[in-house]
Design a protein around this motif. Sequence first.
Motif, PDB file in Angstrom:
ATOM      1  N   ARG A 155     -37.708  -4.473  29.486  1.00 17.80           N
ATOM      2  CA  ARG A 155     -37.903  -3.557  30.610  1.00 17.80           C
ATOM      3  C   ARG A 155     -37.516  -4.208  31.938  1.00 17.80           C
ATOM      4  NH1 ARG A 155     -41.016   0.960  30.802  1.00 17.80           N
ATOM      5  NH2 ARG A 155     -42.062   0.349  28.860  1.00 17.80           N
ATOM      6  N   THR A 156     -37.845  -5.489  32.129  1.00 17.38           N
ATOM      7  CA  THR A 156     -37.652  -6.144  33.426  1.00 17.38           C
ATOM      8  C   THR A 156     -36.562  -7.205  33.423  1.00 17.38           C
ATOM      9  OG1 THR A 156     -39.294  -7.847  32.918  1.00 17.38           O
ATOM     10  CG2 THR A 156     -40.081  -5.796  33.938  1.00 17.38           C
ATOM     11  N   GLY A 157     -36.217  -7.706  32.250  1.00 17.97           N
ATOM     12  CA  GLY A 157     -35.264  -8.812  32.183  1.00 17.97           C
ATOM     13  C   GLY A 157     -35.904 -10.160  32.420  1.00 17.97           C
ATOM     14  N   ASP A 158     -37.242 -10.199  32.589  1.00 14.25           N
ATOM     15  CA  ASP A 158     -37.933 -11.467  32.820  1.00 14.25           C
ATOM     16  C   ASP A 158     -37.912 -12.324  31.555  1.00 14.25           C
ATOM     17  OD1 ASP A 158     -38.502 -10.651  35.366  1.00 14.25           O
ATOM     18  OD2 ASP A 158     -40.528  -9.928  34.880  1.00 14.25           O
ATOM     19  N   THR A 159     -37.740 -13.629  31.750  1.00 15.33           N
ATOM     20  CA  THR A 159     -37.799 -14.578  30.641  1.00 15.33           C
ATOM     21  C   THR A 159     -39.243 -15.006  30.433  1.00 15.33           C
ATOM     22  OG1 THR A 159     -35.550 -15.397  31.054  1.00 15.33           O
ATOM     23  CG2 THR A 159     -37.037 -16.832  29.806  1.00 15.33           C
ATOM     24  N   ARG A 160     -39.809 -14.691  29.281  1.00 14.26           N
ATOM     25  CA  ARG A 160     -41.195 -15.061  28.986  1.00 14.26           C
ATOM     26  C   ARG A 160     -41.285 -16.546  28.647  1.00 14.26           C
ATOM     27  NH1 ARG A 160     -44.129 -10.418  28.796  1.00 14.26           N
ATOM     28  NH2 ARG A 160     -43.116  -8.504  28.062  1.00 14.26           N
ATOM     29  N   GLY A 204     -18.312 -13.213  28.003  1.00 16.81           N
ATOM     30  CA  GLY A 204     -17.589 -13.193  29.265  1.00 16.81           C
ATOM     31  C   GLY A 204     -18.236 -12.350  30.342  1.00 16.81           C
ATOM     32  N   LEU A 205     -19.082 -11.383  29.942  1.00 17.32           N
ATOM     33  CA  LEU A 205     -19.719 -10.498  30.920  1.00 17.32           C
ATOM     34  C   LEU A 205     -21.213 -10.742  31.045  1.00 17.32           C
ATOM     35  CD1 LEU A 205     -17.908  -7.124  30.127  1.00 17.32           C
ATOM     36  CD2 LEU A 205     -17.434  -8.730  31.985  1.00 17.32           C
ATOM     37  N   GLY A 206     -21.809 -11.390  30.044  1.00 19.81           N
ATOM     38  CA  GLY A 206     -23.229 -11.680  30.117  1.00 19.81           C
ATOM     39  C   GLY A 206     -24.057 -10.696  29.306  1.00 19.81           C
ATOM     40  N   GLU A 207     -25.361 -10.606  29.651  1.00 18.03           N
ATOM     41  CA  GLU A 207     -26.275  -9.746  28.898  1.00 18.03           C
ATOM     42  C   GLU A 207     -26.897  -8.710  29.829  1.00 18.03           C
ATOM     43  OE1 GLU A 207     -28.971 -12.484  27.137  1.00 18.03           O
ATOM     44  OE2 GLU A 207     -29.774 -13.213  29.033  1.00 18.03           O
ATOM     45  N   TRP A 248     -31.065  -4.385  34.225  1.00 16.20           N
ATOM     46  CA  TRP A 248     -30.873  -5.753  34.737  1.00 16.20           C
ATOM     47  C   TRP A 248     -29.639  -6.366  34.081  1.00 16.20           C
ATOM     48  CZ3 TRP A 248     -30.856  -8.990  30.603  1.00 16.20           C
ATOM     49  CH2 TRP A 248     -31.581  -8.599  29.473  1.00 16.20           C
ATOM     50  N   HIS A 249     -29.165  -7.435  34.706  1.00 17.24           N
ATOM     51  CA  HIS A 249     -27.987  -8.135  34.180  1.00 17.24           C
ATOM     52  C   HIS A 249     -28.155  -9.627  34.417  1.00 17.24           C
ATOM     53  CE1 HIS A 249     -23.904  -9.957  35.119  1.00 17.24           C
ATOM     54  NE2 HIS A 249     -23.896  -9.759  33.815  1.00 17.24           N
ATOM     55  N   VAL A 276     -32.474  -0.984  25.488  1.00 17.04           N
ATOM     56  CA  VAL A 276     -31.376  -1.472  24.650  1.00 17.04           C
ATOM     57  C   VAL A 276     -30.867  -2.784  25.233  1.00 17.04           C
ATOM     58  CG1 VAL A 276     -29.077  -0.985  23.742  1.00 17.04           C
ATOM     59  CG2 VAL A 276     -30.715   0.888  24.064  1.00 17.04           C
ATOM     60  N   TYR A 277     -30.720  -3.778  24.363  1.00 19.39           N
ATOM     61  CA  TYR A 277     -30.139  -5.057  24.778  1.00 19.39           C
ATOM     62  C   TYR A 277     -28.662  -5.055  24.402  1.00 19.39           C
ATOM     63  CZ  TYR A 277     -28.942 -10.008  24.817  1.00 19.39           C
ATOM     64  OH  TYR A 277     -28.334 -11.217  25.058  1.00 19.39           O
ATOM     65  N   VAL A 278     -27.803  -5.477  25.351  1.00 21.29           N
ATOM     66  CA  VAL A 278     -26.366  -5.577  25.113  1.00 21.29           C
ATOM     67  C   VAL A 278     -25.904  -6.966  25.547  1.00 21.29           C
ATOM     68  CG1 VAL A 278     -24.079  -4.681  25.677  1.00 21.29           C
ATOM     69  CG2 VAL A 278     -26.015  -3.108  25.487  1.00 21.29           C
ATOM     70  N   GLY A 279     -25.238  -7.700  24.644  1.00 26.17           N
ATOM     71  CA  GLY A 279     -24.649  -8.994  24.978  1.00 26.17           C
ATOM     72  C   GLY A 279     -23.147  -8.927  24.823  1.00 26.17           C
ATOM     73  N   LEU A 280     -22.407  -9.296  25.869  1.00 24.33           N
ATOM     74  CA  LEU A 280     -20.946  -9.240  25.861  1.00 24.33           C
ATOM     75  C   LEU A 280     -20.389 -10.588  26.292  1.00 24.33           C
ATOM     76  CD1 LEU A 280     -20.436  -5.781  27.625  1.00 24.33           C
ATOM     77  CD2 LEU A 280     -20.255  -6.258  25.171  1.00 24.33           C
TER      78      LEU A 280
END
Length: 650
Positions: free
Chosen positions: A59-64, A12-15, A27-28, A6-10
Amino acid sequence: MTSDGVYVGLDGLGEFGLSKQQGKILWHHPARYAGLHRPLVLGGDVITEGDKCRRIALRTGDTRWKTEQELDDCVLATGVIIGASAKEIQGRDVATGKLLWKLPLADAGTSYMHMEEQLPVSDGESVWLDRNPVVCVTKGGRERWHRSQPFTGGAVYADSRLVVTTDSTRLLAYTTGALPPLPVTEPEKQALAQRLTSQYEILDDSERKQLLKLTPYAFPLLLARYVEWAKAFDTDRQDKGGMALYTLLTDVPPLLLATCRKEDTDTIVSAWSKMGEKSGWRNTLESILMAKGEPSGYIPVLIQSLRRLPADAREGSSALTAVSHSTHPDAVAFMLEALHDPKAAPAWRKEAFVHLADTGGEEGIRAVRAARHSRAPVKPWFDRINLAKLGKRAILGTKTDSRGRTWILFQDGVLGNYSDLFIVQKDGARWKRPLFTGVWTAATFHHPAPKTFRGIPLARLIATEWIKIFPDDPTIHRDTDGDGLTDLVEARLGTNPNKADTDGDGLSDLVDPCPNAAPRSPDDAEKIVAACIEARFFEENRGVPAILSAPGVKPFEVYGYNPVVLWEAPGHKIPMGELYGGGVNIISFNYPDNAEAKDTAFIRYDRDKKIAHTLIRRYSGGLNGDGIEVTLRKIGDEWFVIELQMRYIS
């Protein structure tokens, strides 16, 4: 939700990436505006917008991959992601992020505004970007079309044959084609007007606009629907249909205005009469009568309605506006009566003062001239405080000093700051004169809240120490020039503590309505300033002092602002201005198009200099102000305000 998490974007707090089973944070990333844009889901990855467009492995938070520049309104179209930068539309390979093509935005130089909460759409081969105008681009980089507002609402779905849109009250589906042409015969036009008005709730905007071409049949039918909706809304505005009714009632007035004629006056008055006297939706019909009605058909009716209002409900209204702008003899007589009666409703008197010089002929001019404020002493500041009606929040303490005297510590804005501290002694049943302590307690625009006074924490001062310090403190009693204003008050107002009459005009600073400017013969620009102050604040008791300035104008005594005006000129600042945001009103003038004044220009004249426009601004804080455009007419050697129009409220 993706296949990998699940992706969550907030904001002020980030993703964040979360596991689907336990909700564990995988990951954050710190990220600005992370909650502003809806991410695109591609298998186990998401494509996000923000500072840059990025494809992230959930899964990893890596930027492709990520773009070199910001890309908005991104849409997927079979292997291609399409979005808009500041100047162009780009197509990029979904797998690598590689730029495939770019296309200049249509109608370069126009405003392209993101339409919040509307989804860009794709049919797999083409995408539509939610811009203004909407742009349709193929995945190969060819613009198919662009059009401003092609549909009512925002598109939420599209395929090769259908477009679905929605707004706050309608769900609409479009297919290819055009509206049928309007009928030619009168019976057919009447029938179409009947059908369209009966189905108004579900029509799209282009169908509603057809009613403009169906005058005179459309107006009475639309008017009947308006009354129907208004009655339903007023009966139960909390009903589930309340928002839909509100939308209809605010949407239809331009059509009513455009389709009505002067001969519809009786019809409008009849509809107006069917609505309850307390209905706010009457205002629309009153405005239409004012714009297009026959005055003899509606002015007497509106005046009767105004007279029936209870005294406490006689505030401004569209009915009052219509009457005050009219030259009909009954309207002029009503306005003259209000202006001659000091006990008439303040809103009535102000409308009369502003408009009678334009509508009432010589008698109206004489009435306005007689109602202007003349040079006279004002109440001393301490007499403007109603000590018997101080609220519980204003009174901070009641204590007896070492000499057995009873004192009250309270707050009031009479000197321009609502957190100012005052003390007053009670002698039996009588209050003595209040004294300004020079202390204030709350933050203002330029200053944080004070923390101490003479080394004493402010909280302790207010709780216990004030009674030991203030009653016999020579600082708060000192009045060097004996004018009734203590030196602390004069320091606040910027008057001379060594001179009882700072401006030398014969009125003591204590009671002078403009204590730092003497009367003199004004020129045209100065007469305009004086007339604007008088009309803008006529029948208003602001209760706090004001600081006034006008580009290129030297201070002179002005009247009409209650209680006191102090002029601020280049090189001469009023100390009270440092407490902006605490209550003091700052009054200034600008060129009427709301642009910053150039040199000393703040007035726009017509060619023969008989009509003038300016913008008078009042600010008491960052979100407490307004700008009013003033129109004036020159009659003889005098300038009379003939219109006040609110341009903005802050």
